[in-house]
Structure formats: structure tokens, C-alpha cells
Enzyme design. Sequence first.
Site: not given
Ligand code: FES
Length: 142
Positions: A33, A35, A102
Site C-alpha cells: 500500500c 504506507d 497492515c
Molecule cells: Fe497500508 Fe494498512 S493499508 S498499512
Amino acid sequence: MYTEKVMDHFANPRNVGEIADADGIGEVGNAKCGDIMKMYIKVKDDVITDVKFKTYGCGSAIATSSIATEMIKGHTIKEALELSNKAVVEALGGLPAHKIHCSVLAEQSIKAAIADYYTRQGIDPEPIVGKIPECEGGHCHI
Ligand code: FES
């Protein structure tokens, strides 16, 4: 869809922030993602005396990291290394299947912070921490 515990840790995350004089910092990016999680630890006599995290991540990443910091604070490095993302998810009462990735950010950023701690001590972290995928200049990708 989300347990009360997930919502609590998402709405009131514990141990958010930075530690200016941290003994180890781990930064991990999630390839799925994009992140990012940054974990800071203070260590004394092999015990994690303080831990803080900052994230550019979703609610599940915030909740898992929040509870993970509670699970390692005051514990030994060895115990922290044994903390699996499965244990973190269980402690939250579960996560939706598509959010499990995540929780890996929490586990891996703790490992990366411990690896950084050992590197700063002049100790090769890999035999102790294991291999964290694709680390470069203190930033890892999972
Ligand atoms: Fe990226 Fe949860 S969607 S860490």
C-alpha cells in the site's frame, strides 16, 4: 468489521511520537500500500524501556502498532523479537483478512529498530534479528 479494541487503539493510539535520543530507529515501508511506519526504542540492560511510533498508515496499522508498543514496553529485546504479527492481531481480537498485511508493519518496524540498535552497538544484527527484507540505509520494504 473492526473489534472494539481495534477502534480503541485507532482512536486513542498509545505511544505515538518520537524519541529524540532513541537507541534504535526502524523505518519500514509496506510494498502493498506504500504506507510507512517508524519505530523508536530506548534500551537499557537489554530491556526496552521506552518505545514510540509514527506512521503514515491506515487505521489498522495505527491500531496494531499501538498495541504492539504496549506489548514490548518494559520487556526484553528477546521477548520483543518473539512478538509476531499474529500475536498482535490476536491481542486486538482480530482484523479483517485484507488488513492483516497492515499488522506486519508493526512487527517488522520493531525488528528494524532492534537491528538498528545492534548496529549502533557495533554488533551484526542479522544473526539475532534475522533478515528484514530489502533494507537500505535504515529503510526497509516488506
Ligand atoms: Fe497500508 Fe494498512 S493499508 S498499512
